[in-house]
Design an enzyme around this catalytic site. Structure first.
Site, PDB file in Angstrom:
ATOM      1  CB  SER A 134     -39.960  21.740 -23.359  1.00 37.51           C
ATOM      2  OG  SER A 134     -39.915  21.756 -24.290  1.00 37.51           O
ATOM      3  CE1 TYR A 147     -45.131  24.474 -23.226  1.00 38.94           C
ATOM      4  CE2 TYR A 147     -43.285  23.947 -23.936  1.00 38.94           C
ATOM      5  CZ  TYR A 147     -44.173  23.555 -23.700  1.00 38.94           C
ATOM      6  OH  TYR A 147     -43.988  23.055 -22.587  1.00 38.94           O
TER       7      TYR A 147
END
Length: 221
Positions: A134, A147
């Site tokens: 990501s 995250y």
């Protein structure tokens, strides 16, 4: 020889989109995700093997290992399954540490455990590992610290693995924003709907798999 891929988080989103693409080209697929009711119809429609379960569970990882052995080996491991963590996205100052620990177990420990399990067959078949990362791994987005930290850790594991395992291709891929359930949970369904669909990332993944460039971090654009 028919090639075999194991895709985690394959019942929806990017995992499902990639599974559809590989199945259309004759790949043998082993698909896993936590939701059996969603996964089984997907696998049936693709002629794939469905093994529902949580990749953070070592017992489930053993089942996946048995399935790969029954299929004669593995050519491609796609670590796509991922948790978002605490929602609404909290600042790090108040991030629940028990949730943080569970998130590392799902997003970092589980992919590494699967890599360790399947490295012998991936070495033998000159296979490949795709770890879905990501932009939160490299950018500082408010609320995304938990995250993002797991994805940063996954990036570095991938980076070192690529050096240690030169016979295995290792790519860690930043797909960018996608209209997925995870993004909707994070930013709301209206904002998520404005993002491209996960199927738009599949050509980037297929190019890696087919052309086998040098291991490294790849950003889809």
């Amino acid at each position: 020889m028919t090639k075999t891929a194991l895709i985690t988080g394959a019942s929806r989103g990017l995992g499902l989109a990639l599974a559809r693409s590989l199945a259309a080209d004759g790949w043998r697929l082993i698909l896993t995700a936590r939701g059996a009711d969603t996964l089984r119809p997907v696998a049936d429609g693709l002629g794939a093997l469905a093994l529902p379960g949580d990749v953070a569970d070592p017992v489930h990882r053993d089942r996946l290992a048995h399935a790969v052995r029954d299929h004669g080996g593995l050519d491609l491991l796609v670590n796509n399954a991922s948790g978002l963590g605490a929602v609404p996205l909290p600042p790090l100052a108040g991030y629940p540490l028990d949730v943080f620990e569970d998130l590392f177990r799902a997003n970092v420990l589980a992919p590494l455990a699967l890599v360790q399990t399947f490295l012998p067959t991936l070495r033998e078949r000159r296979g490949a590992v795709v770890n879905i990362s990501s932009d939160a791994a490299v950018e500082a987005y408010e609320g995304w610290g938990g995250y993002g930290a797991t994805k940063a850790a996954l990036d570095q594991l991938s980076n070192v693995l690529a050096v240690e395992e030169p016979e295995v291709a290792v790519w860690w891929v930043d797909p960018g924003e996608m209209n997925t359930t995870m993004l909707a949970d994070a930013v709301g369904p209206d904002d998520a709907a404005a993002a491209p669909g996960p199927e738009t990332v599949v050509p980037t993944l297929r190019q890696l798999i087919e052309e086998r460039p040098a291991s490294g971090r790849v950003s889809h654009s």
